[in-house]
Design an enzyme around this catalytic site. Structure first.
Site, PDB file in Angstrom:
ATOM      1  N   ASP A 164       0.862  -1.172   0.000  1.00  0.00           N
ATOM      2  CA  ASP A 164       0.000   0.000   0.000  1.00  0.00           C
ATOM      3  C   ASP A 164       0.899   1.221   0.000  1.00  0.00           C
ATOM      4  O   ASP A 164       1.840   1.320   0.785  1.00  0.00           O
ATOM      5  CB  ASP A 164      -0.972   0.031   1.185  1.00  0.00           C
ATOM      6  CG  ASP A 164      -2.150   0.938   0.853  1.00  0.00           C
ATOM      7  OD1 ASP A 164      -2.886   0.618  -0.100  1.00  0.00           O
ATOM      8  OD2 ASP A 164      -2.317   1.982   1.503  1.00  0.00           O
ATOM      9  N   GLY A 188       0.673   6.394 -12.093  1.00  0.00           N
ATOM     10  CA  GLY A 188       0.120   7.144 -10.958  1.00  0.00           C
ATOM     11  C   GLY A 188       0.598   8.590 -10.936  1.00  0.00           C
ATOM     12  O   GLY A 188       0.541   9.303 -11.951  1.00  0.00           O
ATOM     13  N   HIS A 241      10.481   4.259  -3.061  1.00  0.00           N
ATOM     14  CA  HIS A 241       9.792   3.705  -1.896  1.00  0.00           C
ATOM     15  C   HIS A 241       9.556   2.207  -2.075  1.00  0.00           C
ATOM     16  O   HIS A 241       9.871   1.398  -1.216  1.00  0.00           O
ATOM     17  CB  HIS A 241       8.461   4.452  -1.733  1.00  0.00           C
ATOM     18  CG  HIS A 241       7.753   4.705  -3.043  1.00  0.00           C
ATOM     19  ND1 HIS A 241       8.285   5.518  -4.008  1.00  0.00           N
ATOM     20  CD2 HIS A 241       6.628   4.183  -3.589  1.00  0.00           C
ATOM     21  CE1 HIS A 241       7.501   5.530  -5.069  1.00  0.00           C
ATOM     22  NE2 HIS A 241       6.483   4.711  -4.839  1.00  0.00           N
TER      23      HIS A 241
HETATM   24  P1  IMP Z   1      -2.461   1.703  -3.654  1.00  0.00           P
HETATM   25  O1  IMP Z   1      -1.219   1.373  -2.922  1.00  0.00           O
HETATM   26  O2  IMP Z   1      -2.764   0.658  -4.693  1.00  0.00           O
HETATM   27  O3  IMP Z   1      -3.620   2.030  -2.773  1.00  0.00           O
HETATM   28  O4  IMP Z   1      -2.120   2.963  -4.533  1.00  0.00           O
HETATM   29  C1  IMP Z   1      -2.244   4.245  -4.053  1.00  0.00           C
HETATM   30  C2  IMP Z   1      -2.176   5.214  -5.167  1.00  0.00           C
HETATM   31  O5  IMP Z   1      -0.844   5.664  -5.314  1.00  0.00           O
HETATM   32  C3  IMP Z   1      -2.604   4.747  -6.526  1.00  0.00           C
HETATM   33  O6  IMP Z   1      -3.323   5.802  -7.074  1.00  0.00           O
HETATM   34  C4  IMP Z   1      -1.321   4.522  -7.262  1.00  0.00           C
HETATM   35  O7  IMP Z   1      -1.351   4.675  -8.632  1.00  0.00           O
HETATM   36  C5  IMP Z   1      -0.433   5.555  -6.644  1.00  0.00           C
HETATM   37  N1  IMP Z   1       0.930   5.073  -6.612  1.00  0.00           N
HETATM   38  C6  IMP Z   1       1.362   3.944  -6.015  1.00  0.00           C
HETATM   39  N2  IMP Z   1       2.674   3.790  -6.229  1.00  0.00           N
HETATM   40  C7  IMP Z   1       3.076   4.843  -6.977  1.00  0.00           C
HETATM   41  C8  IMP Z   1       4.324   5.214  -7.522  1.00  0.00           C
HETATM   42  O8  IMP Z   1       5.350   4.538  -7.394  1.00  0.00           O
HETATM   43  N3  IMP Z   1       4.334   6.364  -8.226  1.00  0.00           N
HETATM   44  C9  IMP Z   1       3.226   7.143  -8.404  1.00  0.00           C
HETATM   45  N4  IMP Z   1       2.036   6.823  -7.935  1.00  0.00           N
HETATM   46  C10 IMP Z   1       1.959   5.669  -7.208  1.00  0.00           C
END
Ligand code: IMP
Length: 209
Positions: free
Chosen positions: A68, A165, A193
């Site tokens: 996450d 993202g 990260h």
């Molecule tokens: P989740 O971890 O799937 O809930 O993602 C959270 C949000 O952060 C989503 O909208 C992802 O596209 C965005 N996100 C996760 N990892 C990255 C990254 O490495 N770069 C940019 N956006 C990210």
């Protein structure tokens, strides 16, 4: 090692495969017949990460992990944070999410300009931000957590075609003047990260599993 990664996000899957390398065969939930959206209703990245991994484990009983990730912008009080995936509202795309962050910072900056024009002294709006990833690994039914952070700033406008993202608006401290979408995937994975958290997980597995 064969392991299920609790994600339907192609960008995350591509990066995780690259970062973990040949020793890992990543399987998606869809590939083992889990096609529904995995719930993430927690109040923290750790809670959501655990919820996703636990959901998958309860369904398949298999070794699995979930990631996450959240973007924290200091001037926005740490937002979007746990709402990173749906900052502009359910069903909105990444452009809308990024536009909301850029808009909110612009509003704060215009307030500072207005105050300055009135002779009031106000602190410059900080664009400092960070990505945080929390990984929950469930192996032999036991849970383990791994974290990674990437420090940077929010750009004034979107740039670049790589990544996914929020990458087009995030400038990592390691690559000033370029967003994560401007640099190569290899460069991003080395500092990101997710790269840090996944390498910590891989190292743990190497020594403990
Ligand atoms: P989740 O971890 O799937 O809930 O993602 C959270 C949000 O952060 C989503 O909208 C992802 O596209 C965005 N996100 C996760 N990892 C990255 C990254 O490495 N770069 C940019 N956006 C990210």
């Amino acid at each position: 090692m064969k392991i299920v990664f609790a994600t339907g996000n192609k960008g995350k899957l591509r990066e995780a495969s690259e970062i973990l390398g040949e020793g890992f065969e990543l399987v998606t939930p869809a590939e083992i017949g889990i096609t529904e959206d995995i719930p993430e209703t927690g109040n923290t990245l750790r809670a959501n990460s655990l919820q996703k991994a636990q959901y998958l484990f309860d369904k398949c009983g298999c070794d699995c992990f979930a990631d996450d990730t959240g973007l924290e912008v200091d001037s926005l009080g740490g937002a979007p944070g746990v709402y990173t995936a749906r900052y502009a509202g359910e069903g909105k795309d990444f452009n809308a999410n990024m536009d909301k962050v850029l808009y909110e910072l612009k509003v704060l900056e215009s307030e500072v300009h207005t105050a300055a024009a009135m002779g009031l002294k106000m602190k410059k709006v900080s664009r400092r931000a960070r990505f945080k990833s929390v990984i929950t690994l469930i192996i032999n039914g036991e849970k383990h957590f791994f974290e990674g952070t990437l420090e940077g700033t929010i750009a004034y406008e979107k740039s670049g075609n790589g990544g996914f993202g929020y990458d087009p608006i995030f400038i990592a401290d390691e690559y000033p003047g370029q967003t994560l979408a401007d640099i190569t995937e290899e460069q991003k994975n080395e500092i990101s990260h997710r790269g840090k958290a996944l390498r910590a997980m891989a190292q743990w597995l190497k020594t403990n599993a």
